[in-house]
Design an enzyme around this catalytic site. Structure first.
Site, short mmCIF file in Angstrom:
data_model
loop_
_atom_site.label_atom_id
_atom_site.label_comp_id
_atom_site.label_asym_id
_atom_site.label_seq_id
_atom_site.Cartn_x
_atom_site.Cartn_y
_atom_site.Cartn_z
N CYS A 1 0.89 -1.16 0.00
CA CYS A 1 0.00 0.00 0.00
C CYS A 1 0.92 1.21 0.00
O CYS A 1 1.75 1.37 0.91
CB CYS A 1 -0.88 -0.01 1.25
SG CYS A 1 -1.94 1.43 1.41
N CYS B 1 -0.82 3.44 -6.50
CA CYS B 1 -1.81 2.97 -5.52
C CYS B 1 -2.10 1.54 -5.96
O CYS B 1 -2.41 1.31 -7.14
CB CYS B 1 -3.07 3.81 -5.57
SG CYS B 1 -4.44 3.08 -4.63
N1 DGL Z 1 -4.06 0.75 -1.94
C1 DGL Z 1 -3.65 1.91 -1.28
C2 DGL Z 1 -2.39 2.52 -1.86
O1 DGL Z 1 -1.64 1.83 -2.51
C3 DGL Z 1 -4.59 2.99 -0.93
C4 DGL Z 1 -6.05 2.94 -1.06
C5 DGL Z 1 -6.70 3.75 0.04
O2 DGL Z 1 -6.85 4.98 -0.09
O3 DGL Z 1 -7.01 3.13 1.05
O4 DGL Z 1 -2.13 3.67 -1.66
#
Ligand code: DGL
Length: 265
Positions: free
Chosen positions: A75, A185
């Site tokens: 993430c 993301c």
């Molecule tokens: N999957 C997450 C990232 O890579 C973020 C998604 C969210 O805002 O929770 O930043």
């Protein structure tokens, strides 16, 4: 437990980190993987740093109880806080930002567009890490307030997703004529097809492959790889397990052996 048989942990605010699981399964097929996606609290990208930190510590404690040998922080939003999180864990954290930046530096990209959550974009972390090693690279970043949440709802409603992609990427292209777009993301590669349909001229960079390679290097270096031929995938979420099963199928993951709802405290 025999050290090499311990699982790898993968954490994300939601389903996005399954894109990293896909690459770990490809590069390290013998590893057992434990995944936690915090969909009940997703999106993290619209929260404060302290909230993201507290929510992540709960996931790391859960991974500690399951005796993982390392954790891939799949993430970008959480990875902006990795220096603050490292002292909280007895295992190594492999963050995705460092892996993405290393790829851009290695490719010596003259300019790159970067679409992330608002938190990641406004943190300026990507610019700092890339410019440390490649000062002349033009980094044009944008934060989407809604794309990760739309994907985490399992709402692959083409028009809402395509409209948001078009608005954000057009804004990047207005500032700089980039050829490469970093999907900063982990939720975004799930809808890579939508990006391709809207902007066929752009080369998409999904840093999951680099992150999986970093996990592999770590395990090989520490002689901790699992010798079995096929590992398991166990998925936990604070949200709806059905969504994870659907996304796992969409990404072609093997497993999950089971997908379970789990509240963390
Ligand atoms: N999957 C997450 C990232 O890579 C973020 C998604 C969210 O805002 O929770 O930043």
């Amino acid at each position: 437990m025999y050290q090499n048989s311990r699982p790898i942990g993968v954490i994300d605010s939601g389903v996005g980190g399954l894109t990293v699981v896909r690459q770990i399964q490809r590069l390290l097929p013998g590893e057992d993987i434990i995944y936690f996606g915090d969909s009940a609290n997703c999106p993290y990208g619209n929260r404060s740093a302290d909230e993201i930190f507290e929510l992540t510590v709960r996931m790391l404690r859960m991974m500690e109880r399951r005796d993982v040998k390392c954790v891939a922080v799949a993430c970008n939003t959480i990875s902006t806080l990795v220096d603050r999180l490292r002292p909280e864990c007895p295992f190594t954290l492999v963050d995705i930002i460092d892996c993405s930046a290393a790829y851009i530096v290695q490719e010596k990209l003259p300019r790159v567009g970067l679409l992330a959550t608002e938190f990641t974009a406004s943190s300026g972390v990507y610019e700092r890490v890339i410019h440390d090693r490649l000062p002349d690279c033009a980094v044009v970043s944008r934060g989407s307030p809604s794309l990760a949440a739309l994907i985490d709802r399992g709402d692959f409603n083409q028009s809402a997703i395509n409209e948001e992609i078009t608005a954000q990427v057009d804004a990047i292209l207005d500032r700089e004529p980039v050829d490469d777009l970093l999907l900063a993301c982990t939720h975004f590669p799930i809808v890579a097809e939508n990006f391709r349909a809207c902007f066929p001229q752009l080369r998409l960079i999904d840093p999951a492959e680099q992150q999986a390679a970093a996990v592999k290097n770590l395990l090989v270096y520490r002689a901790l790889t699992n010798p079995q031929t096929r590992g398991t995938l166990t998925v936990f979420t604070s949200g709806e397990p059905e969504l994870y099963e659907a996304v796992a199928a969409r990404l072609g993951l093997y497993g999950p052996e089971f997908c379970k709802k789990l509240e963390l405290s």
